[in-house]
Design a protein around this motif. Structure first.
Motif, PDB file in Angstrom:
ATOM      1  N   ALA A 145      61.761  37.101  52.780  1.00  0.00           N
ATOM      2  CA  ALA A 145      61.827  37.129  51.318  1.00  0.00           C
ATOM      3  C   ALA A 145      61.192  35.889  50.692  1.00  0.00           C
ATOM      4  O   ALA A 145      61.051  35.829  49.471  1.00  0.00           O
ATOM      5  CB  ALA A 145      63.276  37.247  50.852  1.00  0.00           C
ATOM      6  N   SER A 146      60.800  34.911  51.502  1.00  0.00           N
ATOM      7  CA  SER A 146      60.024  33.778  50.989  1.00  0.00           C
ATOM      8  C   SER A 146      58.591  34.185  50.666  1.00  0.00           C
ATOM      9  O   SER A 146      57.880  33.449  49.962  1.00  0.00           O
ATOM     10  CB  SER A 146      59.991  32.648  52.021  1.00  0.00           C
ATOM     11  N   PHE A 147      58.167  35.358  51.165  1.00  0.00           N
ATOM     12  CA  PHE A 147      56.793  35.809  51.007  1.00  0.00           C
ATOM     13  C   PHE A 147      56.670  37.176  50.346  1.00  0.00           C
ATOM     14  O   PHE A 147      55.669  37.455  49.684  1.00  0.00           O
ATOM     15  CB  PHE A 147      56.102  35.888  52.372  1.00  0.00           C
ATOM     16  N   TYR A 148      57.673  38.035  50.552  1.00  0.00           N
ATOM     17  CA  TYR A 148      57.546  39.438  50.169  1.00  0.00           C
ATOM     18  C   TYR A 148      58.746  39.894  49.351  1.00  0.00           C
ATOM     19  O   TYR A 148      59.836  39.333  49.473  1.00  0.00           O
ATOM     20  CB  TYR A 148      57.456  40.324  51.427  1.00  0.00           C
ATOM     21  N   LEU A 155      67.769  37.241  42.912  1.00  0.00           N
ATOM     22  CA  LEU A 155      68.308  35.900  43.098  1.00  0.00           C
ATOM     23  C   LEU A 155      68.022  35.372  44.496  1.00  0.00           C
ATOM     24  O   LEU A 155      67.588  34.229  44.667  1.00  0.00           O
ATOM     25  CB  LEU A 155      69.813  35.885  42.814  1.00  0.00           C
ATOM     26  N   TYR A 156      68.280  36.190  45.505  1.00  0.00           N
ATOM     27  CA  TYR A 156      68.016  35.752  46.882  1.00  0.00           C
ATOM     28  C   TYR A 156      66.533  35.465  47.078  1.00  0.00           C
ATOM     29  O   TYR A 156      66.155  34.432  47.651  1.00  0.00           O
ATOM     30  CB  TYR A 156      68.480  36.831  47.859  1.00  0.00           C
ATOM     31  N   THR A 157      65.688  36.362  46.611  1.00  0.00           N
ATOM     32  CA  THR A 157      64.246  36.170  46.769  1.00  0.00           C
ATOM     33  C   THR A 157      63.788  34.897  46.072  1.00  0.00           C
ATOM     34  O   THR A 157      62.958  34.145  46.608  1.00  0.00           O
ATOM     35  CB  THR A 157      63.491  37.392  46.226  1.00  0.00           C
ATOM     36  N   SER A 253      59.137  37.581  60.991  1.00  0.00           N
ATOM     37  CA  SER A 253      59.733  38.886  60.727  1.00  0.00           C
ATOM     38  C   SER A 253      58.818  39.991  61.215  1.00  0.00           C
ATOM     39  O   SER A 253      57.619  39.809  61.347  1.00  0.00           O
ATOM     40  CB  SER A 253      59.980  39.061  59.220  1.00  0.00           C
ATOM     41  N   SER A 254      59.415  41.118  61.495  1.00  0.00           N
ATOM     42  CA  SER A 254      58.656  42.296  61.898  1.00  0.00           C
ATOM     43  C   SER A 254      58.340  43.107  60.646  1.00  0.00           C
ATOM     44  O   SER A 254      59.110  43.973  60.239  1.00  0.00           O
ATOM     45  CB  SER A 254      59.449  43.135  62.899  1.00  0.00           C
ATOM     46  N   VAL A 255      57.254  42.774  59.989  1.00  0.00           N
ATOM     47  CA  VAL A 255      56.927  43.400  58.708  1.00  0.00           C
ATOM     48  C   VAL A 255      56.547  44.853  58.926  1.00  0.00           C
ATOM     49  O   VAL A 255      55.751  45.189  59.815  1.00  0.00           O
ATOM     50  CB  VAL A 255      55.769  42.657  58.013  1.00  0.00           C
ATOM     51  N   GLY A 256      57.117  45.711  58.131  1.00  0.00           N
ATOM     52  CA  GLY A 256      56.818  47.139  58.277  1.00  0.00           C
ATOM     53  C   GLY A 256      56.680  47.801  56.933  1.00  0.00           C
ATOM     54  O   GLY A 256      56.386  47.168  55.920  1.00  0.00           O
TER      55      GLY A 256
END
Length: 263
Positions: A145-148, A155-157, A253-256
């Motif tokens: 979530a630092s990137f996407y 809030l978390y992002t 992360s395993s981005v999907g």
């Protein structure tokens, strides 16, 4: 990797999840650990695995005095501090902006930023002098979530994007003595919880079918365990293998497919 032997490492939130996996892996590779853990039961569970190479300090990462106490414990027990790993965090369970009442928005902002951002800054500030002396390293747990989007709610992002900025700025401010990097894991089944202000303190990410989601939608189509993420921490904390790395966040992360996670 061979680079952790006799490294003195302070981990916050080392009683469960990725933090616990870091502790176990680092002990196996010869590091000496101090863990700052708020939950007394989790702290007690750690005491049985250290064999003299693990010191636990019960305290809160959002209190500067407790961070100071943990740094002092490392120096007292092992003579120095080589690595600070900030790992405590809260999740918002994908609460969107319009899902939050104005009152919840303000309270949730305060709680998430206090833990996810200020907690790291307080820990880094408490550790800075000792790390300068050892020419050590800081490693912060961030998130995909630092990137996407879709790694959490707004809030978390926002906190995890802020964490990315913290890594880059501190790498600049603390150079050349201290390397500062981050690790951005993806989803996994842990007891990561949310803030009390949003009524989420009793919920855990393991309460949702996160493993099923990962198997279905991640690029690697497999469930991820906390221990699967620890190699990046071992590399960045090592005494030799990452000496040229600073200001970097490893997205592991395993981005999907960007489907919304189950609520």
């Amino acid at each position: 990797m061979g680079g952790l032997q006799d490294r003195v490492v302070l981990v916050t939130g080392g009683g469960s999840g990725v933090g616990r996996a870091i502790v176990e892996r680092f002990l196996d590779e010869g590091a000496r650990l101090v863990v700052l853990e708020r939950d007394p039961d989790k702290a007690a569970s750690l005491a049985a695995i250290g064999s003299g190479e693990l010191v636990t300090v019960t305290g809160d990462v959002t209190t500067y005095a407790d961070n100071e106490k943990a740094v002092a414990a490392a120096v007292e027990a092992f003579g120095r501090l080589d690595v600070f790993i900030g790992n405590v965090g809260l999740w918002d369970f994908n609460r969107t902006l319009v899902d939050l009442s104005p009152t919840e928005l303000q309270a949730g902002f305060h709680d998430l930023f206090t833990v996810n951002v200020l907690g790291y800054l307080l820990g880094a500030r408490a550790a800075a002098a000792a790390l300068r002396e050892s020419r050590g390293a800081i490693v912060l747990t961030l998130s995909n979530a630092s990137f996407y989007p879709q790694g959490g709610g707004v809030l978390y992002t926002a906190t995890k994007h802020a964490g990315l900025g913290v890594v880059r700025q501190l790498a600049y401010e603390l150079a050349p003595e201290i390397r500062v990097n981050g690790v951005a894991p993806g989803g996994m089944s842990t007891n990561l919880s949310g803030p009390r202000s949003l009524g989420l303190s009793e919920r855990q990410i393991s309460d949702i079918p996160i493993q099923e989601y990962l198997e279905k939608y991640s690029a690697l189509e497999r469930a991820i365990e906390p221990s699967d993420y620890v190699g990046a921490y071992a590399l960045l904390a090592s005494g030799g293998d990452a000496l040229t790395v600073t200001g970097t966040v490893f997205d592991i992360s395993s981005v999907g497919t960007p489907h919304r996670p189950p609520q």
